[in-house]
Design an enzyme around this catalytic site. Structure first.
Site: not given
Length: 391
Positions: A360, A343, A264, A236
């Site tokens: 993830s 972050g 992911d 992502h």
């Protein structure tokens, strides 16, 4: 594919002449004769340094010990000789396996001062002050982007040749650079060189990287694919073709593959300025070594590294979990009670020295605690034919 969400807690994106100083550790004593007052006290050599000198300099153990001792004595003697010679001082260097000290002067009458100290004397045309002044002119011209500055790859004061050397593949261009600098041409030598220096940075799991110069995520694990280098991270965080810069905002690479949702995971190929290392960032910026990727069983301790919250640990609660994000469902992730925040996405989970996966998403934060999910690393390696960088 649903639009990627790059912020929020449900999906933790985060896409938001020098002489060595000797010797501080114990080791094998140097080989100076303790009865010879010209050598002073024995120097102690770290064992790892002794072995590396034998390997890289082609020395025996005794030669390496003698060299280290003589280098130390030369470093101790040089400041006094520099002061004695004053404005005539032309620099100093050691040479040979025994590191014999040579001191240069422009004043032939000072040779006795030098040899009386046990060093060899060299009479030269230019003082060190003259050489340094020419080098400073080149430095200033480079800062001001003088014409043809890019033709030169390096420049330095070379006391052994009593000159300032400018290295360049394009020597004619480098001559233009020298002329534009105003440096004393009498002391400058331009030499042909194919050398093209470049900065070198380490790839470490947990360090920040930036996507398209804005959003931030965290490096997962260093990987290779044949002669290509890079790292794995969360899918992502970016799409194929998105560019990345490193923690220092230096150009780094681009996404080569990315899947989200469903899975992911992603991998980023990096340029030659970045060296993949078998490390993740641990507590207090230490390097935690990655030795493999054997899956740890449920209940195992696991720690995570990320560019927002750093190093946090917990346990693996479940494997083979499906988690529902706003963007869609991600299957096959592992659930933990390790906290994380925006972050940290893409950063590594490690159990002992075995890499487990990349962050993830999750809920909560590192103040109240939370639940997080990691994409196991082995399926990422298999999907892109990657090899984990290990120690």
């Amino acid at each position: 594919m649903p639009r990627r969400r790059r912020h929020g807690l449900d999906l933790i994106a985060g896409c938001t002449l020098a002489i060595a100083t000797l010797f501080l550790s114990t080791g094998t004593p140097a080989a100076a004769d303790p009865g010879d007052p010209t050598h002073g006290p024995r120097r102690e050599i770290p064992p790892g340094m002794l072995a590396a000198m034998q390997r890289d300099l082609g020395l025996t153990a005794d030669e390496a010990k003698t060299r280290i001792n003589n280098e130390y004595q030369a470093g101790a003697a040089e400041p006094g000789l520099r002061k004695s010679l004053g404005g005539s001082y032309g620099g100093a260097w050691v040479s040979g396996n025994t590191a014999e000290l040579t001191v240069a002067t422009t004043d032939r009458g000072q040779r006795g001062t030098i040899t009386a100290s046990g060093a060899q004397a060299a009479v030269v045309d230019h003082t060190l002050r003259e050489l340094t002044s020419a080098k400073e002119a080149l430095d200033q011209a480079a800062e001001q982007r003088a014409p043809a500055v890019d033709a030169a790859s390096a420049w330095y004061v070379d006391v052994k040749s009593n000159s300032v050397v400018v290295q360049a593949a394009n020597t004619a261009g480098a001559m233009d650079f020298v002329a534009a600098s105003g440096a004393d041409r009498a002391v400058v030598r331009v030499v042909q060189s194919a050398e093209r220096p470049r900065p070198l940075y380490d790839l470490r799991g947990g360090d920040a990287y930036y996507i398209n110069s804005s959003a931030r995520c965290s490096v997962g694990f260093s990987v290779t694919q044949g002669d290509r280098n890079g790292f794995v991270t969360a899918g992502h965080c970016g799409d194929p073709g998105d560019t990345t810069t490193g923690y220092n905002r230096v150009a780094q690479g681009s996404f080569q593959g990315s899947t989200f949702p469903g899975n992911d995971y992603a991998w980023v190929e990096t340029n030659n300025n970045w060296t993949p290392q078998p490390w993740v960032v641990g507590a207090d910026n230490t390097n935690v070594v990655v030795s493999g990727s054997q899956q740890a069983p449920v209940g195992s301790s696991v720690c995570r590294s990320g560019s927002t919250t750093g190093w946090h640990c917990g346990t693996i609660l479940q494997h083979n979990t499906s988690v529902r994000y706003t963007e869609g469902t991600v299957n096959g992730v592992s659930r933990t009670n390790v906290c994380a925040e925006p972050g940290d996405s893409g950063g590594p989970y490690i159990s002992g020295s075995e890499g487990q996966g990349v962050l993830s998403g999750g809920s909560g934060d590192c103040t109240r605690g939370g639940t997080t999910y990691y994409q196991p690393v082995n399926p990422i390696l298999a999907a892109y034919n990657l090899t984990l960088t290990t120690d």
